[in-house]
Design a protein around this motif. Sequence first.
Motif, PDB file in Angstrom:
ATOM      1  N   MET A  93      -6.084  -4.560  -0.603  1.00  0.00           N
ATOM      2  CA  MET A  93      -4.645  -4.704  -0.825  1.00  0.00           C
ATOM      3  C   MET A  93      -4.042  -3.381  -1.270  1.00  0.00           C
ATOM      4  N   ASN A  94      -2.840  -3.121  -0.843  1.00  0.00           N
ATOM      5  CA  ASN A  94      -2.174  -1.860  -1.134  1.00  0.00           C
ATOM      6  C   ASN A  94      -1.142  -2.066  -2.246  1.00  0.00           C
ATOM      7  N   ARG A  95      -1.634  -2.269  -3.463  1.00  0.00           N
ATOM      8  CA  ARG A  95      -0.734  -2.489  -4.591  1.00  0.00           C
ATOM      9  C   ARG A  95       0.050  -1.218  -4.906  1.00  0.00           C
ATOM     10  N   ARG A  96       1.310  -1.381  -5.279  1.00  0.00           N
ATOM     11  CA  ARG A  96       2.159  -0.207  -5.511  1.00  0.00           C
ATOM     12  C   ARG A  96       2.018   0.359  -6.919  1.00  0.00           C
ATOM     13  N   MET A  97       1.687  -0.478  -7.890  1.00  0.00           N
ATOM     14  CA  MET A  97       1.502   0.050  -9.238  1.00  0.00           C
ATOM     15  C   MET A  97       0.196   0.852  -9.289  1.00  0.00           C
ATOM     16  N   ASP A  98       0.278   2.066  -9.790  1.00  0.00           N
ATOM     17  CA  ASP A  98      -0.898   2.913  -9.944  1.00  0.00           C
ATOM     18  C   ASP A  98      -1.621   2.493 -11.223  1.00  0.00           C
ATOM     19  N   ARG A  99      -2.689   1.733 -11.057  1.00  0.00           N
ATOM     20  CA  ARG A  99      -3.387   1.178 -12.214  1.00  0.00           C
ATOM     21  C   ARG A  99      -4.328   2.191 -12.870  1.00  0.00           C
ATOM     22  N   THR A 100      -4.454   3.386 -12.313  1.00  0.00           N
ATOM     23  CA  THR A 100      -5.223   4.418 -12.995  1.00  0.00           C
ATOM     24  C   THR A 100      -4.423   5.032 -14.135  1.00  0.00           C
ATOM     25  N   ASP A 138       7.835 -16.798   2.981  1.00  0.00           N
ATOM     26  CA  ASP A 138       8.350 -16.648   4.339  1.00  0.00           C
ATOM     27  C   ASP A 138       9.718 -15.985   4.357  1.00  0.00           C
ATOM     28  N   ASN A 139      10.489 -16.217   3.294  1.00  0.00           N
ATOM     29  CA  ASN A 139      11.846 -15.673   3.220  1.00  0.00           C
ATOM     30  C   ASN A 139      11.918 -14.323   2.502  1.00  0.00           C
ATOM     31  N   PHE A 140      10.800 -13.861   1.984  1.00  0.00           N
ATOM     32  CA  PHE A 140      10.772 -12.622   1.204  1.00  0.00           C
ATOM     33  C   PHE A 140      10.961 -11.403   2.103  1.00  0.00           C
ATOM     34  N   ILE A 141      11.849 -10.523   1.676  1.00  0.00           N
ATOM     35  CA  ILE A 141      12.043  -9.240   2.347  1.00  0.00           C
ATOM     36  C   ILE A 141      11.577  -8.152   1.395  1.00  0.00           C
ATOM     37  N   ASP A 142      10.579  -7.405   1.811  1.00  0.00           N
ATOM     38  CA  ASP A 142       9.946  -6.425   0.924  1.00  0.00           C
ATOM     39  C   ASP A 142      10.872  -5.242   0.649  1.00  0.00           C
ATOM     40  N   HIS A 143      10.540  -4.518  -0.412  1.00  0.00           N
ATOM     41  CA  HIS A 143      11.249  -3.292  -0.777  1.00  0.00           C
ATOM     42  C   HIS A 143      10.249  -2.395  -1.487  1.00  0.00           C
ATOM     43  N   PRO A 144      10.278  -1.083  -1.232  1.00  0.00           N
ATOM     44  CA  PRO A 144       9.274  -0.195  -1.831  1.00  0.00           C
ATOM     45  C   PRO A 144       9.257  -0.192  -3.351  1.00  0.00           C
ATOM     46  N   ALA A 145      10.365  -0.574  -3.995  1.00  0.00           N
ATOM     47  CA  ALA A 145      10.413  -0.560  -5.460  1.00  0.00           C
ATOM     48  C   ALA A 145       9.850  -1.831  -6.079  1.00  0.00           C
ATOM     49  N   ILE A 146       9.550  -2.828  -5.265  1.00  0.00           N
ATOM     50  CA  ILE A 146       9.018  -4.078  -5.819  1.00  0.00           C
ATOM     51  C   ILE A 146       7.509  -3.940  -5.998  1.00  0.00           C
ATOM     52  N   TRP A 147       7.095  -3.771  -7.258  1.00  0.00           N
ATOM     53  CA  TRP A 147       5.688  -3.613  -7.596  1.00  0.00           C
ATOM     54  C   TRP A 147       5.009  -4.952  -7.846  1.00  0.00           C
ATOM     55  N   GLY A 148       5.764  -5.893  -8.392  1.00  0.00           N
ATOM     56  CA  GLY A 148       5.166  -7.159  -8.777  1.00  0.00           C
ATOM     57  C   GLY A 148       6.100  -8.319  -8.504  1.00  0.00           C
ATOM     58  N   ILE A 149       5.516  -9.517  -8.406  1.00  0.00           N
ATOM     59  CA  ILE A 149       6.263 -10.748  -8.201  1.00  0.00           C
ATOM     60  C   ILE A 149       6.034 -11.642  -9.419  1.00  0.00           C
ATOM     61  N   ASP A 150       7.120 -12.019 -10.073  1.00  0.00           N
ATOM     62  CA  ASP A 150       7.033 -12.847 -11.280  1.00  0.00           C
ATOM     63  C   ASP A 150       6.567 -14.253 -10.925  1.00  0.00           C
ATOM     64  N   MET A 151       5.444 -14.671 -11.527  1.00  0.00           N
ATOM     65  CA  MET A 151       4.868 -15.993 -11.278  1.00  0.00           C
ATOM     66  C   MET A 151       5.270 -17.018 -12.331  1.00  0.00           C
ATOM     67  N   GLY A 152       5.811 -16.556 -13.457  1.00  0.00           N
ATOM     68  CA  GLY A 152       6.155 -17.477 -14.533  1.00  0.00           C
ATOM     69  C   GLY A 152       5.790 -16.893 -15.876  1.00  0.00           C
ATOM     70  N   PRO A 186       0.881  -8.711  -0.192  1.00  0.00           N
ATOM     71  CA  PRO A 186      -0.235  -7.758  -0.315  1.00  0.00           C
ATOM     72  C   PRO A 186       0.113  -6.472  -1.048  1.00  0.00           C
ATOM     73  N   CYS A 187       1.395  -6.139  -1.153  1.00  0.00           N
ATOM     74  CA  CYS A 187       1.783  -4.896  -1.828  1.00  0.00           C
ATOM     75  C   CYS A 187       2.134  -5.107  -3.299  1.00  0.00           C
ATOM     76  N   GLN A 188       2.254  -6.352  -3.717  1.00  0.00           N
ATOM     77  CA  GLN A 188       2.685  -6.664  -5.077  1.00  0.00           C
ATOM     78  C   GLN A 188       1.571  -7.373  -5.851  1.00  0.00           C
ATOM     79  N   PHE A 189       1.529  -7.148  -7.154  1.00  0.00           N
ATOM     80  CA  PHE A 189       0.627  -7.934  -7.989  1.00  0.00           C
ATOM     81  C   PHE A 189       1.388  -9.152  -8.519  1.00  0.00           C
ATOM     82  N   PRO A 190       0.736 -10.297  -8.643  1.00  0.00           N
ATOM     83  CA  PRO A 190       1.378 -11.454  -9.262  1.00  0.00           C
ATOM     84  C   PRO A 190       1.457 -11.230 -10.781  1.00  0.00           C
ATOM     85  N   TYR A 191       2.652 -11.386 -11.339  1.00  0.00           N
ATOM     86  CA  TYR A 191       2.836 -11.142 -12.779  1.00  0.00           C
ATOM     87  C   TYR A 191       2.901 -12.469 -13.517  1.00  0.00           C
TER      88      TYR A 191
END
Length: 409
Positions: free
Chosen positions: A1-8, A92-106, A129-134
């Motif tokens: 997965m190509n997560r956008r947040m640099d976890r290093t 299915d309705n999600f439109i990605d954006h380069p600034a979206i690092w994570g998706i709020d799960m609750g 695939p580009c976002q981590f679930p938060y």
Amino acid sequence: MNRRMDRTKLNIGAYILQPYARSEEHIKDVKESGTDFIVCMENDRAALDLFEKYNLGAVVTGVLPAWWGGDGDKAGQLSEINPIEKYKEASDNFIDHPAIWGIDMGDEPSALDFPYYGKVINKCNKWFPCQFPYLNLYPNYASVAVNNDVQTVNQLGTKTYKEHIEEYCKNVPLDYLCYDFYVYSCNVTKYYENLEIVTDACRKTGRSMWIVLQVNSVKEGVYLSENNLRFQAFSSMAFGAENIIWACYTAGWWYHNVLDTEGNKTEQYEKLKKVNFEIKALADEYMRYRNVDTHFIGFGESEDIKLCEKKSMDSLSTGSFFDFKAENGEKLVVGQMVGRNNNNQALMVFAADDLEGTNSKSYYLTFKALEDANIMAYCIDGTLPVLRQNDGSYKVKITTNEGLLITLK
């Protein structure tokens, strides 16, 4: 997965950027405050374009069905209220954006809903695939499973907080554990207990520890000081925190957030900015290591750690560092660390002698080390001299509420 947040990197977040604070000037100020990402950001495309311009990330809320554990009255009902079809429709309705690092799960779910969260997160890892679930958890002052005349619902869904965290690790397939704790609305005794429980679980399961702290105040007219912020940040780093998230940047809850309700900076802005950059002064070297244990030195019989399993010691010896302590017996929280890519040793030291930060002083840490060791001390201003004494021991200066990283190679 190509997560956008640099976890290093050690990333610094903040909760909530209200619409009144989404101009380019405001978003530039977010970046200049040392903040790397905003949690509970709406899917505001114009603002997200500015996030991308200033290299900020967003954990976006409102994409997936909302969930908050609240007082526990909905515990165990997540799968019924938010069936998997809702999540699929949202993806299915999600439109990605380069600034979206994570998706709020609750936020703050009951342990009764952890198994279902596990299923949802497995799906969302494929759908986003580009976002981590938060997902953020309750602190240990949430209510446990007791039913009597006074309490008929519970928040944690378990009999103890430790069980709550164990159930998370058993059922939720995330490689981090994030929780909130607001020490200036609770107490330091519960704070250290919570850090110990979460960090122990993270070590055992290979997870990264993330923590939500407070820059705002539960009491109107009371502003947290720089030292109050330092206490939270550097004590959590002594326990191995790899993401630090502040509540709140704009109006969210309580009083005296970083901006007021008109978008103007409060006095908390400069405090947050200063402490964030102090954290970042240590962060690159700090993230070369991982926490393997945390020790309390000089606490004696202090009430601060009466709920912790780990008891106070007079000094610390790790096999590389020996007789490590403060010269006058001041309280220290010391994170024992090892290199991520080698066996180099380090100590993340927090000067814990004043929770309120009103009686700051400087003093020396003293210790011995292996012969011919290359010792460095990293502080908020860069590096500090490590002084070799005639007896072969070392000493280095620290100040109340300061964090200090001492490496041995």
